[in-house]
Design a protein around this motif. Structure first.
Motif, PDB file in Angstrom:
ATOM      1  N   VAL A   1      31.349  18.532-113.404  1.00 43.07           N
ATOM      2  CA  VAL A   1      32.567  17.735-113.187  1.00 43.07           C
ATOM      3  C   VAL A   1      33.143  18.035-111.808  1.00 43.07           C
ATOM      4  O   VAL A   1      33.531  17.120-111.071  1.00 43.07           O
ATOM      5  N   LEU A   2      33.183  19.313-111.439  1.00 43.70           N
ATOM      6  CA  LEU A   2      33.760  19.702-110.152  1.00 43.70           C
ATOM      7  C   LEU A   2      32.964  19.117-108.993  1.00 43.70           C
ATOM      8  O   LEU A   2      33.543  18.664-107.996  1.00 43.70           O
ATOM      9  N   GLU A   3      31.649  19.096-109.107  1.00 44.46           N
ATOM     10  CA  GLU A   3      30.826  18.508-108.039  1.00 44.46           C
ATOM     11  C   GLU A   3      31.062  17.008-107.929  1.00 44.46           C
ATOM     12  O   GLU A   3      31.090  16.453-106.825  1.00 44.46           O
ATOM     13  N   SER A   4      31.238  16.347-109.049  1.00 47.85           N
ATOM     14  CA  SER A   4      31.526  14.906-109.016  1.00 47.85           C
ATOM     15  C   SER A   4      32.850  14.649-108.302  1.00 47.85           C
ATOM     16  O   SER A   4      32.964  13.737-107.474  1.00 47.85           O
TER      17      SER A   4
ATOM     18  N   ALA B   1      30.715  23.924-104.830  1.00 49.70           N
ATOM     19  CA  ALA B   1      31.842  23.623-105.717  1.00 49.70           C
ATOM     20  C   ALA B   1      31.721  24.544-106.920  1.00 49.70           C
ATOM     21  O   ALA B   1      30.980  24.252-107.867  1.00 49.70           O
ATOM     22  N   ASP B   2      32.413  25.674-106.872  1.00 50.05           N
ATOM     23  CA  ASP B   2      32.276  26.696-107.907  1.00 50.05           C
ATOM     24  C   ASP B   2      33.584  26.911-108.643  1.00 50.05           C
ATOM     25  O   ASP B   2      34.626  27.110-108.020  1.00 50.05           O
ATOM     26  N   GLY B   3      33.508  26.902-109.967  1.00 55.38           N
ATOM     27  CA  GLY B   3      34.658  27.259-110.779  1.00 55.38           C
ATOM     28  C   GLY B   3      34.714  28.765-110.985  1.00 55.38           C
ATOM     29  O   GLY B   3      33.730  29.479-110.756  1.00 55.38           O
ATOM     30  N   MET B   4      35.842  29.274-111.444  1.00 55.63           N
ATOM     31  CA  MET B   4      36.006  30.710-111.630  1.00 55.63           C
ATOM     32  C   MET B   4      35.063  31.266-112.692  1.00 55.63           C
ATOM     33  O   MET B   4      34.681  32.437-112.653  1.00 55.63           O
ATOM     34  N   ALA B   5      34.645  30.436-113.639  1.00 58.11           N
ATOM     35  CA  ALA B   5      33.773  30.915-114.715  1.00 58.11           C
ATOM     36  C   ALA B   5      32.457  31.457-114.167  1.00 58.11           C
ATOM     37  O   ALA B   5      31.827  32.326-114.762  1.00 58.11           O
TER      38      ALA B   5
END
Length: 210
Positions: free
Chosen positions: A135-138, A182-186
């Motif tokens: 989702v973040l990359e989109s 595009a990296d989330g904290m997880a």
């Protein structure tokens, strides 16, 4: 029972059933349904979002014992009604998971050619990319495009001059020797993954990427 036996799970509810990502959590209490246009779509029933539209037989399937719009029809319904970024998230995910195809989406768009929001739907579908990994990359793809940046290469393999593989990155602009992640904290909950990311970043200059 309150909406009639011809109602079919659609839109956000269908996306959840198909396992298609949504940018915004639809919540667990509301449901989205579509039924034939002989009944009014504006009828208010608590917790139910009703749409009135034609549902050809090929646009409906049974999933978990529930009649639901197909993944392809679900995507088209959503991208007609959601914001541009929300629609890109849906299209990218459905393509990435193999829930639909570019050809299938094109056919569904033609079947809904005169429906509200169809022009935006075409733009979103044309922008869709199965290589967007999350989702973040989109969302990042939309931000890059809105900023006027050239389209990046997605999931690009980065290697040293002697062809030693370093990493696969989310976005790369080879001409400019620039990459973006595009990296989330997880991703960093696991210390070993964080260390691997640091080591990869240390080696990137060897491949000519800042």
């Amino acid at each position: 029972a309150c909406v009639g036996r011809h109602a079919v799970a659609s839109h956000q509810s269908a996306a959840v059933l198909h396992g298609i990502d949504l940018l915004r959590d639809p919540g667990g209490d509301a449901v989205w349904l579509t039924r034939p246009p002989t009944r009014k779509s504006g009828e208010h029933l608590e917790g139910i979002h009703l749409h009135a539209a034609r549902l050809p037989e090929q646009h409906v399937r049974t999933l978990y014992g529930v009649p639901v719009t197909t993944a392809t029809r679900t995507v088209v319904d959503l991208v007609r009604t959601l914001t541009y970024m929300e629609g890109v998230v849906v299209v990218d995910c459905a393509l990435r998971l193999g829930k639909t195809t570019e050809l299938g989406l094109a056919d569904a768009l033609r079947a809904c050619a005169r429906w509200p929001g169809i022009d935006r739907a075409r733009r979103v579908v044309n922008f869709g990319n199965a290589d967007a990994g999350s989702v973040l990359e989109s969302c990042a793809r939309v931000v890059f495009a809105e900023a006027g940046l050239p389209a990046p290469v997605l999931q690009a393999a980065i290697a040293t001059p002697d062809a030693e593989f370093i990493a696969r990155v989310d976005f790369c602009w080879p001409t400019h020797r620039v990459i973006a992640e595009a990296d989330g904290m997880a991703k960093y909950d696991d210390p070993s993954r964080a260390r691997a990311q640091i080591m990869r970043d240390i080696r990137r200059p060897a491949a000519g990427c800042p």
